[in-house]
Design a protein around this motif. Structure first.
Motif, PDB file in Angstrom:
ATOM      1  N   HIS A  11       8.531   5.226  -4.887  1.00  0.00           N
ATOM      2  CA  HIS A  11       9.103   4.774  -3.553  1.00  0.00           C
ATOM      3  C   HIS A  11      11.004   4.009  -4.331  1.00  0.00           C
ATOM      4  O   HIS A  11      10.663   2.646  -3.595  1.00  0.00           O
ATOM      5  CB  HIS A  11       8.975   4.082  -2.782  1.00  0.00           C
ATOM      6  N   ALA A  12      11.280   4.973  -5.029  1.00  0.00           N
ATOM      7  CA  ALA A  12      12.293   4.504  -5.569  1.00  0.00           C
ATOM      8  C   ALA A  12      14.097   4.377  -4.731  1.00  0.00           C
ATOM      9  O   ALA A  12      14.815   3.862  -5.447  1.00  0.00           O
ATOM     10  CB  ALA A  12      12.707   5.767  -6.541  1.00  0.00           C
ATOM     11  N   CYS A  13      13.350   4.823  -2.969  1.00  0.00           N
ATOM     12  CA  CYS A  13      15.331   4.175  -2.608  1.00  0.00           C
ATOM     13  C   CYS A  13      14.709   3.714  -1.570  1.00  0.00           C
ATOM     14  O   CYS A  13      15.508   3.510  -0.361  1.00  0.00           O
ATOM     15  CB  CYS A  13      15.229   6.350  -1.484  1.00  0.00           C
ATOM     16  N   GLY A  14      13.263   3.108  -0.946  1.00  0.00           N
ATOM     17  CA  GLY A  14      13.052   1.866  -0.092  1.00  0.00           C
ATOM     18  C   GLY A  14      12.665   2.571   1.210  1.00  0.00           C
ATOM     19  O   GLY A  14      11.750   1.785   1.679  1.00  0.00           O
ATOM     20  N   HIS A  15      12.076   4.082   1.111  1.00  0.00           N
ATOM     21  CA  HIS A  15      11.877   4.491   2.628  1.00  0.00           C
ATOM     22  C   HIS A  15      10.256   3.278   2.166  1.00  0.00           C
ATOM     23  O   HIS A  15       9.720   3.610   4.247  1.00  0.00           O
ATOM     24  CB  HIS A  15      11.261   5.987   2.194  1.00  0.00           C
ATOM     25  N   ASP A  16       9.562   3.476   1.950  1.00  0.00           N
ATOM     26  CA  ASP A  16       8.165   2.246   2.166  1.00  0.00           C
ATOM     27  C   ASP A  16       8.600   0.695   2.686  1.00  0.00           C
ATOM     28  O   ASP A  16       7.630   0.577   3.503  1.00  0.00           O
ATOM     29  CB  ASP A  16       7.394   2.185   1.004  1.00  0.00           C
ATOM     30  N   MET A  17       9.671   0.623   2.230  1.00  0.00           N
ATOM     31  CA  MET A  17       9.932  -0.935   3.249  1.00  0.00           C
ATOM     32  C   MET A  17      10.941  -0.375   4.608  1.00  0.00           C
ATOM     33  O   MET A  17      10.362  -1.066   5.952  1.00  0.00           O
ATOM     34  CB  MET A  17      11.036  -1.754   1.824  1.00  0.00           C
ATOM     35  N   HIS A  18      11.218   0.544   4.530  1.00  0.00           N
ATOM     36  CA  HIS A  18      11.694   0.672   5.976  1.00  0.00           C
ATOM     37  C   HIS A  18      10.497   1.282   6.944  1.00  0.00           C
ATOM     38  O   HIS A  18      10.276   1.019   8.004  1.00  0.00           O
ATOM     39  CB  HIS A  18      12.522   2.142   5.785  1.00  0.00           C
ATOM     40  N   ALA A  19       9.598   2.033   6.932  1.00  0.00           N
ATOM     41  CA  ALA A  19       8.303   2.130   7.859  1.00  0.00           C
ATOM     42  C   ALA A  19       8.229   0.971   7.564  1.00  0.00           C
ATOM     43  O   ALA A  19       7.304   0.648   8.560  1.00  0.00           O
ATOM     44  CB  ALA A  19       7.563   3.264   6.372  1.00  0.00           C
ATOM     45  N   ALA A  20       7.926   0.127   6.794  1.00  0.00           N
ATOM     46  CA  ALA A  20       6.877  -1.440   7.318  1.00  0.00           C
ATOM     47  C   ALA A  20       7.401  -2.118   8.000  1.00  0.00           C
ATOM     48  O   ALA A  20       6.774  -2.599   8.887  1.00  0.00           O
ATOM     49  CB  ALA A  20       6.970  -1.907   6.077  1.00  0.00           C
ATOM     50  N   CYS A  21       9.032  -2.143   8.275  1.00  0.00           N
ATOM     51  CA  CYS A  21      10.022  -2.589   9.186  1.00  0.00           C
ATOM     52  C   CYS A  21       9.699  -2.587  10.278  1.00  0.00           C
ATOM     53  O   CYS A  21       9.332  -3.083  11.609  1.00  0.00           O
ATOM     54  CB  CYS A  21      11.467  -2.731   8.849  1.00  0.00           C
ATOM     55  N   LEU A  22       9.562  -1.060  10.298  1.00  0.00           N
ATOM     56  CA  LEU A  22      10.000  -0.285  11.564  1.00  0.00           C
ATOM     57  C   LEU A  22       8.542   0.179  12.226  1.00  0.00           C
ATOM     58  O   LEU A  22       7.654  -0.820  13.402  1.00  0.00           O
ATOM     59  CB  LEU A  22       9.390   0.534  11.787  1.00  0.00           C
ATOM     60  N   ILE A  23       7.225  -0.658  11.972  1.00  0.00           N
ATOM     61  CA  ILE A  23       5.691  -0.469  11.759  1.00  0.00           C
ATOM     62  C   ILE A  23       5.718  -2.275  12.061  1.00  0.00           C
ATOM     63  O   ILE A  23       5.172  -2.746  13.842  1.00  0.00           O
ATOM     64  CB  ILE A  23       4.502  -1.209  11.462  1.00  0.00           C
ATOM     65  N   GLU A  32       0.275  -1.617   0.284  1.00  0.00           N
ATOM     66  CA  GLU A  32      -0.292  -0.110  -0.331  1.00  0.00           C
ATOM     67  C   GLU A  32       1.168   1.106  -0.273  1.00  0.00           C
ATOM     68  O   GLU A  32       0.779   1.838  -1.435  1.00  0.00           O
ATOM     69  CB  GLU A  32      -1.064  -0.269   0.850  1.00  0.00           C
ATOM     70  N   LEU A  33       1.767   1.556   0.999  1.00  0.00           N
ATOM     71  CA  LEU A  33       2.811   2.677   1.243  1.00  0.00           C
ATOM     72  C   LEU A  33       3.238   2.389  -0.420  1.00  0.00           C
ATOM     73  O   LEU A  33       3.539   3.205  -0.936  1.00  0.00           O
ATOM     74  CB  LEU A  33       3.616   2.206   2.019  1.00  0.00           C
ATOM     75  N   HIS A  34       3.752   1.200  -0.815  1.00  0.00           N
ATOM     76  CA  HIS A  34       4.134   1.316  -2.354  1.00  0.00           C
ATOM     77  C   HIS A  34       3.822   2.398  -3.613  1.00  0.00           C
ATOM     78  O   HIS A  34       3.841   2.768  -4.961  1.00  0.00           O
ATOM     79  CB  HIS A  34       5.139   0.260  -2.916  1.00  0.00           C
TER      80      HIS A  34
END
Length: 417
Positions: A111-123, A23-25
């Motif tokens: 999201h070409a830098c992976g910040h969506d993955m960063h956010a999902a992992c922190l959740i 969803e973030l992506h």
């Protein structure tokens, strides 16, 4: 410190984390505009049982507090802004979003830098920590930082009272996904990412018809001299043992081939790894811009606007060794590797600098191992899509699980058992 059972709960939330990531992506938002993403992340923190969740910290930042008795305060940070990039991954959850940038231009957003993955992992990490309070004591400060791509988000949050309104951390932990094989973790100690400074320069000339150059003061020629001269800074002023980069990424002037314009604009970015080099290069850029302007008999002084800055990212050596020992014990040494200094920049270092507390920052892989491993073995790593590429999208697994576990283990390393 033991992490037995701590990540067992990951299996029960993995599917919802994958859906959150997708969803973030699909719905990325530009820096300083992350309102929908912020609302989604705040709700996920509340659903996870985080004690206090506050939105709009430093603009669109989100802060969560997990309180669990006496003990250290540990900060976990992720960024969540996107870039003006047209996605070309072809994924079923690819972004088709568009936005308006700071200059009013309609641009694609990805999201070409992976910040969506960063956010999902922190959740994921926040959820596991909130659900396993019987195994640790202390406080976890969960920080979703906006506007990392503009290098202003961390300072905005600090200026909005991040460390006055919430418990003050004793350590800052963060991570970044990148072009390593998924499942691998890379780390360094001391300087791990460069300082970055960006400046906009406007050179002033006198316009004229292309047939009467003698009546003009040509800012295009002035700009050309500046671009060439700037490259002499690294080649002839910075000591060879001190890495530095000076890039002119933008040069804009004129509207027609036979009109000499009145102005030319340059966008300049510098990367350095020491305070001394940083001061030297910044001063040299200004000196060259002013000198070339004067040499061209410009009618007025150039405008020099330093508009973005990220400090050198120092991963505290002692704290990094302690954290990586725990991460190595959890994953096994075959999944851990030291990596060289990264020329890219991150403003997460602002938090540790303000706190005068250690920062620990590591990288983890997001590329399909079946593709990435042979490429590295054959020296073809430059062929792999990296951060900021329109083709960059981490393989969801094992990237997601690795990121969640790494953050969780790192946090538990510093919390009381």
């Amino acid at each position: 410190m033991t992490t037995d059972g701590l990540t067992d709960g990951l299996a029960t939330i993995r599917d919802e984390l994958i859906e959150l990531y997708k969803e973030l992506h699909r719905t990325p938002e530009l820096s300083l505009q992350e309102t929908q993403s912020a609302g989604l992340l705040a709700q996920r923190l509340r659903d996870a049982g985080v004690d206090e969740v506050v939105e709009q910290v430093g603009g669109t930042g989100v802060v969560g507090v997990i309180s669990n008795g006496d003990g250290p305060v540990v900060m976990l940070r992720a960024d969540f802004d996107a870039l003006p990039v047209l996605e070309k991954t072809g994924l079923p959850y690819a972004s088709s979003a568009r936005g308006v940038d700071r200059d009013g231009n309609d641009v694609p957003v990805m999201h070409a830098c992976g910040h969506d993955m960063h956010a999902a992992c922190l959740i994921g990490a926040a959820t596991l920590l909130a659900r396993s309070r019987e195994s640790w004591h202390g406080t976890v400060l969960v920080v979703f930082q906006p506007a990392e791509e503009l290098a202003v988000g961390a300072r905005n949050m600090v200026a909005d009272g991040l460390f006055e309104r919430f418990p003050k951390p004793e350590i800052v932990l963060g991570q970044h996904v990148g072009p390593l094989p998924a499942g691998m973790i890379g780390y360094g100690t001391g300087p791990v990412m460069a300082a970055a400074d960006s400046v906009n320069v406007t050179l002033y000339g006198r316009g004229s018809h292309g047939s009467r150059p003698e009546a003009a003061i040509d800012p295009v020629l002035m700009a050309a001299h500046v671009v060439t001269r700037l490259q002499s800074i690294v080649a002839r002023e910075v000591p060879p043992a001190q890495p530095a980069v000076v890039t002119v990424g933008r040069l804009q002037a004129g509207t027609k081939d036979n009109i000499i314009p009145e102005t030319a604009e340059l966008g300049i970015n510098i990367r350095t790894y020491s305070a001394e080099s940083r001061d030297l290069v910044r001063a040299a850029v200004e000196r060259i811009v002013r000198a070339e302007s004067q040499a061209s008999a410009a009618p007025r002084e150039p405008a020099i606007d330093w508009f973005a800055s990220a400090p050198i990212l120092i991963s505290d050596p002692e704290a990094t060794r302690t954290t990586m020992a725990a991460i190595t014990e959890h994953f096994g040494p075959h999944r851990i590797q030291p990596i060289p200094v990264v020329n890219a920049s991150e403003d997460v270092g602002v938090f540790g600098d303000v706190l005068n507390a250690p920062t620990v920052f590591w990288f983890w892989g997001g590329l399909d191992p079946a593709i990435a491993v042979p490429a590295f073995q054959e020296g073809r790593e430059d062929d792999l899509p990296s951060n900021h590429s329109p083709y960059f999208a981490p393989a969801i697994e094992p990237t997601l699980s690795t990121g969640v576990e790494a953050l969780t283990v790192a946090a538990r390393t510093w919390l009381n058992s």
